[in-house]
Write a protein that holds these residues in place. Structure first.
Motif, PDB file in Angstrom:
ATOM      1  N   SER A 226      33.017  48.240  48.333  1.00  0.00           N
ATOM      2  CA  SER A 226      32.836  46.830  47.953  1.00  0.00           C
ATOM      3  C   SER A 226      33.749  46.537  46.779  1.00  0.00           C
TER       4      SER A 226
ATOM      5  N   ASP B 131      35.799  43.552  44.660  1.00  0.00           N
ATOM      6  CA  ASP B 131      35.985  42.123  44.397  1.00  0.00           C
ATOM      7  C   ASP B 131      37.418  41.889  43.986  1.00  0.00           C
TER       8      ASP B 131
ATOM      9  N   ASN C 100      37.225  34.175  43.898  1.00  0.00           N
ATOM     10  CA  ASN C 100      36.598  35.472  44.148  1.00  0.00           C
ATOM     11  C   ASN C 100      36.570  35.805  45.640  1.00  0.00           C
ATOM     12  N   CYS C 101      37.098  36.971  45.993  1.00  0.00           N
ATOM     13  CA  CYS C 101      37.076  37.424  47.376  1.00  0.00           C
ATOM     14  C   CYS C 101      36.268  38.723  47.390  1.00  0.00           C
ATOM     15  N   LYS C 102      35.093  38.660  47.971  1.00  0.00           N
ATOM     16  CA  LYS C 102      34.203  39.830  47.976  1.00  0.00           C
ATOM     17  C   LYS C 102      34.476  40.645  49.242  1.00  0.00           C
TER      18      LYS C 102
ATOM     19  N   LYS D 129      34.818  44.096  51.741  1.00  0.00           N
ATOM     20  CA  LYS D 129      34.332  45.416  52.159  1.00  0.00           C
ATOM     21  C   LYS D 129      35.542  46.097  52.790  1.00  0.00           C
TER      22      LYS D 129
ATOM     23  N   THR E 199      38.104  37.814  55.293  1.00  0.00           N
ATOM     24  CA  THR E 199      37.141  37.354  54.293  1.00  0.00           C
ATOM     25  C   THR E 199      37.671  36.123  53.565  1.00  0.00           C
TER      26      THR E 199
ATOM     27  N   CYS F 176      37.794  33.492  50.537  1.00  0.00           N
ATOM     28  CA  CYS F 176      37.554  33.580  49.107  1.00  0.00           C
ATOM     29  C   CYS F 176      36.824  32.329  48.636  1.00  0.00           C
TER      30      CYS F 176
END
Ligand SMILES: *[C@@H]1O[C@H](CO)[C@@H](O)[C@H](O)[C@H]1NC(C)=O
Ligand SMILES: *[C@@H]1O[C@H](CO)[C@@H](O)[C@H](O)[C@H]1NC(C)=O
Ligand SMILES: *[C@@H]1O[C@H](CO)[C@@H](O)[C@H](O)[C@H]1NC(C)=O
Ligand SMILES: *[C@@H]1O[C@H](CO)[C@@H](O)[C@H](O)[C@H]1NC(C)=O
Length: 207
Positions: A145, A147, A174-176, A178, A194, A196
């Motif tokens: 994980s 960020d 913010n791009c979280k 995995k 993903t 952001c």
């Protein structure tokens, strides 16, 4: 005496009204032209190294990202002056770099693809118990994980008119993520595109 007093009051009133009027017009015009925020997404990410050595508290990392930026505005162009990419694990920053591809210009209704954004190196990090136990667990699952935060400065162009710089104040885009650990053959996880969040460059700017 009272008449003069009344007149001062009334010119003050007029003055206030004029200011109010101008402010109102300014906000109406502004909201018409206010550009929509660009959309950021990470279309692929991979990690080929992510080793933390407890003895010297050093993280050796190699993270590659593919970033897509979409300008969905019909009329406004965006000029990206600089883009800073920051990577955090837990709450701890371990990497930061400014993209070489800046500055660049992005036309209206256009998409910019920034591939092969590589963050690699070694960094002294103060991982606490939270990060360490997370790292241990995630090493076993094959996904980390991470960020990714983006900080940037842009100008906005309406035909010949160009604004001053816009820059997000407070917390960053913010791009979280995995991110699958591709270095481990045990796992064959795939990265999911993903989006952001927290994009407030133009709607809450510090100029
Ligand atoms: C993402 O990157 C990895 C490693 O470079 C690659 O193996 C994979 O095919 C890529 N996935 C997509 C959807 O492009
Ligand atoms: C990024 O995209 C390029 C092709 O556009 C691909 O070759 C590369 O594997 C991608 N890398 C990652 C980490 O997604
Ligand atoms: C930290 O320790 C690890 C393992 O002991 C070693 O591989 C690495 O090179 C060291 N890094 C630094 C910056 O000393
Ligand atoms: C997007 O920008 C590129 C490079 O500036 C340009 O070649 C392309 O025509 C533009 N596409 C659209 C849809 O405006």
């Amino acid at each position: 005496m009272t008449g003069r007093r009344a007149c001062i009051d009334c010119s003050f009133f007029l003055f206030c009204n004029t200011i109010l009027c101008f402010t109102l017009v300014f906000f109406v015009v502004w909201s018409i032209f206010l550009p929509e925020e660009p959309k950021f997404s990470i279309t692929n990410a991979s990690i080929t190294q992510f080793d933390f050595a407890k003895t010297n508290k050093t993280l050796h990392y190699n993270l590659e990202l593919n970033i897509t930026i979409r300008n969905q505005n019909n009329k406004v162009d965006i000029y990206y002056n600089d883009i800073q990419v920051i990577a955090n694990y837990g709450k701890k920053r371990f990497a930061m770099r400014t993209l070489d591809s800046t500055p660049f210009h992005q036309g209206h209704k256009n998409t910019t693809i920034l591939n092969h954004v590589v963050l690699e190196g070694q960094q002294l990090v103060q991982f606490g118990d939270t990060e360490l136990s997370q790292l241990k667990a995630e090493t076993d699952t094959g996904f980390y994980s991470i960020d990714v935060l983006l900080a940037l400065r842009v100008k906005v162009g309406y035909d010949i008119f160009k604004t001053r710089y816009y820059q997000q104040s407070g917390s960053k885009i913010n791009c979280k993520l995995k991110v699958p650990s591709n270095f481990n053959e045990k796992f064959s996880g795939r990265f999911k595109t993903t989006k952001c969040g927290n994009v407030y460059i133009m709607s809450d700017p510090v100029v």
